[in-house]
Design a protein around this motif. Structure first.
Motif, short mmCIF file in Angstrom:
data_model
loop_
_atom_site.label_atom_id
_atom_site.label_comp_id
_atom_site.label_asym_id
_atom_site.label_seq_id
_atom_site.Cartn_x
_atom_site.Cartn_y
_atom_site.Cartn_z
N VAL A 160 0.33 -69.32 33.94
CA VAL A 160 1.05 -70.52 34.35
C VAL A 160 2.48 -70.18 34.71
O VAL A 160 3.03 -70.66 35.71
CB VAL A 160 0.98 -71.62 33.26
N ALA A 161 3.10 -69.30 33.91
CA ALA A 161 4.48 -68.89 34.18
C ALA A 161 4.60 -68.22 35.55
O ALA A 161 5.53 -68.51 36.31
CB ALA A 161 4.96 -67.95 33.08
N VAL A 162 3.65 -67.34 35.88
CA VAL A 162 3.68 -66.67 37.19
C VAL A 162 3.54 -67.70 38.30
O VAL A 162 4.28 -67.68 39.29
CB VAL A 162 2.56 -65.59 37.27
N THR A 163 2.60 -68.64 38.15
CA THR A 163 2.39 -69.67 39.16
C THR A 163 3.64 -70.52 39.35
O THR A 163 3.99 -70.89 40.48
CB THR A 163 1.19 -70.57 38.78
N MET A 164 4.32 -70.82 38.26
CA MET A 164 5.52 -71.66 38.32
C MET A 164 6.77 -70.88 38.70
O MET A 164 7.80 -71.46 39.00
CB MET A 164 5.74 -72.36 36.97
N GLY A 165 6.70 -69.55 38.62
CA GLY A 165 7.88 -68.73 38.90
C GLY A 165 8.88 -68.76 37.77
O GLY A 165 10.09 -68.65 37.99
N LEU A 166 8.38 -68.93 36.54
CA LEU A 166 9.23 -68.99 35.35
C LEU A 166 8.85 -67.90 34.37
O LEU A 166 7.80 -67.26 34.49
CB LEU A 166 9.06 -70.35 34.65
N SER A 167 9.68 -67.73 33.35
CA SER A 167 9.31 -66.81 32.28
C SER A 167 8.33 -67.51 31.34
O SER A 167 8.35 -68.75 31.22
CB SER A 167 10.56 -66.39 31.49
N PRO A 168 7.46 -66.75 30.68
CA PRO A 168 6.54 -67.36 29.71
C PRO A 168 7.28 -68.16 28.63
O PRO A 168 6.79 -69.19 28.17
CB PRO A 168 5.80 -66.16 29.12
#
Length: 141
Positions: free
Chosen positions: A94-102
């Protein structure tokens, strides 16, 4: 219906629901909050509901409205997290998809934070979830 009572005990931790015989009623085994098993509506607040009003002796209608709104926000976040888990998605995915850190995704899922609506929409999109709101006039019980 999400399994979160007004006292914020979550299933699998210190909170669990039990059914009340043949009635369509569920009761929090920890704090005795009672809900309709079909709609999820609160029929009787928990025995510890006053803990949600620290420093307030006699909560006003506005105080109760604030608590109800906070509960709806928590329910939204918990429901989105449950969809992520049901789809088998990890926090990292989800973090990769959102472009955020876990770490930021974990904070959003904590339900004790105050994410922006744009963050909630981005999370919902990443986990493939749709949500909608119903706005009604507040009628204090």
């Amino acid at each position: 219906m999400t399994d979160v009572c007004l006292s914020r005990h979550v299933d699998g931790m210190s909170h669990s629901w039990r059914f009340d015989g043949d009635n369509p009623i569920i009761i929090c085994a920890f704090c005795d909050e009672m809900r309709d098993a079909v709609s999820g509506n609160v029929l009787r607040p928990s025995s510890t509901v006053m803990d949600n009003y620290p420093g307030i002796k006699d909560p006003t209608s506005r105080d109760r409205l604030g608590l109800a709104l906070a509960e709806q926000q928590v329910n939204l976040i918990v429901s989105l997290r449950e969809i992520r888990e049901a789809r088998g998605l990890t926090v990292d995915q989800v973090a990769v998809t959102m472009g955020l850190s876990p770490f930021l995704v974990i904070q959003l899922e904590a339900a004790g934070t105050n994410p922006t609506m744009s963050a909630i929409r981005a999370y919902a999109k990443a986990v493939g979830a749709y949500f909608e709101f119903t706005v009604t006039a507040w009628e204090d019980a």
